[in-house]
Design an enzyme around this catalytic site. Structure first.
Site, PDB file in Angstrom:
ATOM      1  N   ASP A   1       0.845  -1.204   0.000  1.00  0.00           N
ATOM      2  CA  ASP A   1       0.000   0.000   0.000  1.00  0.00           C
ATOM      3  C   ASP A   1       0.878   1.252   0.000  1.00  0.00           C
ATOM      4  O   ASP A   1       2.070   1.184   0.287  1.00  0.00           O
ATOM      5  CB  ASP A   1      -0.951   0.015   1.217  1.00  0.00           C
ATOM      6  CG  ASP A   1      -0.238  -0.165   2.546  1.00  0.00           C
ATOM      7  OD1 ASP A   1       1.006  -0.153   2.592  1.00  0.00           O
ATOM      8  OD2 ASP A   1      -0.933  -0.317   3.569  1.00  0.00           O
TER       9      ASP A   1
ATOM     10  N   ASN B   1      -6.960  -0.087  14.252  1.00  0.00           N
ATOM     11  CA  ASN B   1      -8.402  -0.127  13.963  1.00  0.00           C
ATOM     12  C   ASN B   1      -8.791  -1.393  13.192  1.00  0.00           C
ATOM     13  O   ASN B   1      -9.888  -1.463  12.646  1.00  0.00           O
ATOM     14  CB  ASN B   1      -8.819   1.130  13.171  1.00  0.00           C
ATOM     15  CG  ASN B   1      -8.221   1.172  11.775  1.00  0.00           C
ATOM     16  OD1 ASN B   1      -7.334   0.384  11.443  1.00  0.00           O
ATOM     17  ND2 ASN B   1      -8.690   2.090  10.950  1.00  0.00           N
TER      18      ASN B   1
ATOM     19  N   HIS C   1      -7.286  -2.539  10.510  1.00  0.00           N
ATOM     20  CA  HIS C   1      -7.005  -2.545   9.068  1.00  0.00           C
ATOM     21  C   HIS C   1      -5.864  -3.505   8.725  1.00  0.00           C
ATOM     22  O   HIS C   1      -5.000  -3.801   9.555  1.00  0.00           O
ATOM     23  CB  HIS C   1      -6.760  -1.123   8.517  1.00  0.00           C
ATOM     24  CG  HIS C   1      -5.465  -0.491   8.876  1.00  0.00           C
ATOM     25  ND1 HIS C   1      -5.299   0.882   8.930  1.00  0.00           N
ATOM     26  CD2 HIS C   1      -4.244  -0.996   9.187  1.00  0.00           C
ATOM     27  CE1 HIS C   1      -4.048   1.158   9.245  1.00  0.00           C
ATOM     28  NE2 HIS C   1      -3.392   0.053   9.410  1.00  0.00           N
TER      29      HIS C   1
ATOM     30  N   GLU D   1      -9.525  -0.394   5.232  1.00  0.00           N
ATOM     31  CA  GLU D   1     -10.079   0.194   6.446  1.00  0.00           C
ATOM     32  C   GLU D   1     -11.386  -0.499   6.823  1.00  0.00           C
ATOM     33  O   GLU D   1     -11.972  -1.222   6.002  1.00  0.00           O
ATOM     34  CB  GLU D   1     -10.350   1.683   6.190  1.00  0.00           C
ATOM     35  CG  GLU D   1      -9.104   2.499   5.856  1.00  0.00           C
ATOM     36  CD  GLU D   1      -8.284   2.878   7.085  1.00  0.00           C
ATOM     37  OE1 GLU D   1      -8.186   2.080   8.036  1.00  0.00           O
ATOM     38  OE2 GLU D   1      -7.736   3.989   7.092  1.00  0.00           O
TER      39      GLU D   1
HETATM   40  P1  PGA Z   1       2.574  -0.765  12.700  1.00  0.00           P
HETATM   41  O1  PGA Z   1       1.430  -0.694  11.617  1.00  0.00           O
HETATM   42  O2  PGA Z   1       3.389  -1.959  12.383  1.00  0.00           O
HETATM   43  O3  PGA Z   1       3.339   0.492  12.547  1.00  0.00           O
HETATM   44  O4  PGA Z   1       1.892  -0.887  14.034  1.00  0.00           O
HETATM   45  C1  PGA Z   1       0.710  -1.830  11.319  1.00  0.00           C
HETATM   46  C2  PGA Z   1      -0.378  -1.509  10.331  1.00  0.00           C
HETATM   47  O5  PGA Z   1      -1.004  -0.459  10.436  1.00  0.00           O
HETATM   48  O6  PGA Z   1      -0.610  -2.346   9.442  1.00  0.00           O
END
Ligand code: PGA
Length: 248
Positions: free
Chosen positions: A70, A139, A141, A146
């Site tokens: 992404d 959250n 995701h 999302e």
């Molecule tokens: P993070 O992000 O590894 O920085 O916690 C994970 C994500 O949002 O997929």
């Protein structure tokens, strides 16, 4: 729903080594495997370990095909807030992945919708993803799918939630610099990978880990659909991320 493989590892460092092992197992089986990998804090240890293995000559990543999971819409490879740039710096350059083997998600394409479809075709042309290594957002995701994302969604442009922008702002010095839209591989695209490795670390993710793995799949928690792939899903958690899971 269960059927996925769950591995609980004591520390973040060991979890990272296990994730690197999963990449190694994949490329030993199929040297030119198509693999997608995540950005964020969680995979940093895995990247450090993979780079160490490349330098020690114990892993060969020279044929692997890397797909970016992404990125923020409108960001090109050298832009400040580009996740693709982040991935180059954290992994692709130090691991010496040949440029021709890197498939950048088309975040800056003039027509990102058409480019997203073309990205799906690139994945299919290589026989599909052999491995998807993914993280988990606060959250729920997965990549930038999302809450509300359809379980069969494909690579597409999405609007980011306030929560995701806030999470990202920790890395990019303030939410103001975070673009409002992103382009992400879809939940359906990711779930078609022949193996999915979900890595999660830390107490702050324990609640969402419980929702993703132990509650019925639902649109509000995109990661919860991963349960439906059964044993193709391999979950690697550090001990802190498991504090809200039912003891097995
Ligand atoms: P993070 O992000 O590894 O920085 O916690 C994970 C994500 O949002 O997929």
């Amino acid at each position: 729903m269960a059927g996925y493989v769950l591995e609980v590892i004591e520390s973040y460092e060991e979890m990272s080594v296990r994730a690197a092992d999963a990449v190694q197992e994949t490329v030993e089986r199929r040297p030119d495997a198509a693999i997608t990998v995540p950005t964020g804090q969680t995979p940093l240890g895995m990247y450090e370990d993979l780079v160490r293995r490349v330098e020690a000559g114990t892993i060969d990543l020279s044929q692997v095909r890397i797909f970016c999971l992404d990125d923020y819409l409108g960001q090109s490879r050298h832009d400040e807030a580009s996740l693709t740039r982040w991935l180059y710096e954290a992994f692709l350059i130090p691991a010496g992945i040949p440029e021709s083997h890197i498939h950048r998600i088309p975040a800056a394409a003039p027509d990102p919708h058409a480019a997203a479809l073309a990205y799906e075709r690139e994945i299919a042309a290589l026989g599909g993803l052999e491995l998807a290594v993914i993280g988990l957002g606060q959250n729920g995701h997965v990549a930038f799918n999302e809450p509300g994302s359809a379980p069969d969604s494909r690579t597409r442009v999405v609007e980011l939630t306030g929560e995701s922008r806030e999470q990202s702002s920790a890395y990019w010095e303030g939410e103001a610099g975070i673009p409002p839209y992103a382009i992400t591989m879809g939940l359906g695209t990711i779930q078609e990978a022949r193996q999915i490795v979900l890595i999660v670390s830390g107490e702050a993710k324990a609640g969402i880990v419980h929702q993703a793995l132990e509650e019925e799949p639902k649109l509000e928690v995109p990661a919860s659909w991963l349960q439906t792939v059964g044993e193709r899903l391999h979950v690697i958690l550090d001990r802190e991320a498991t504090s809200e899971l039912t003891p097995r």
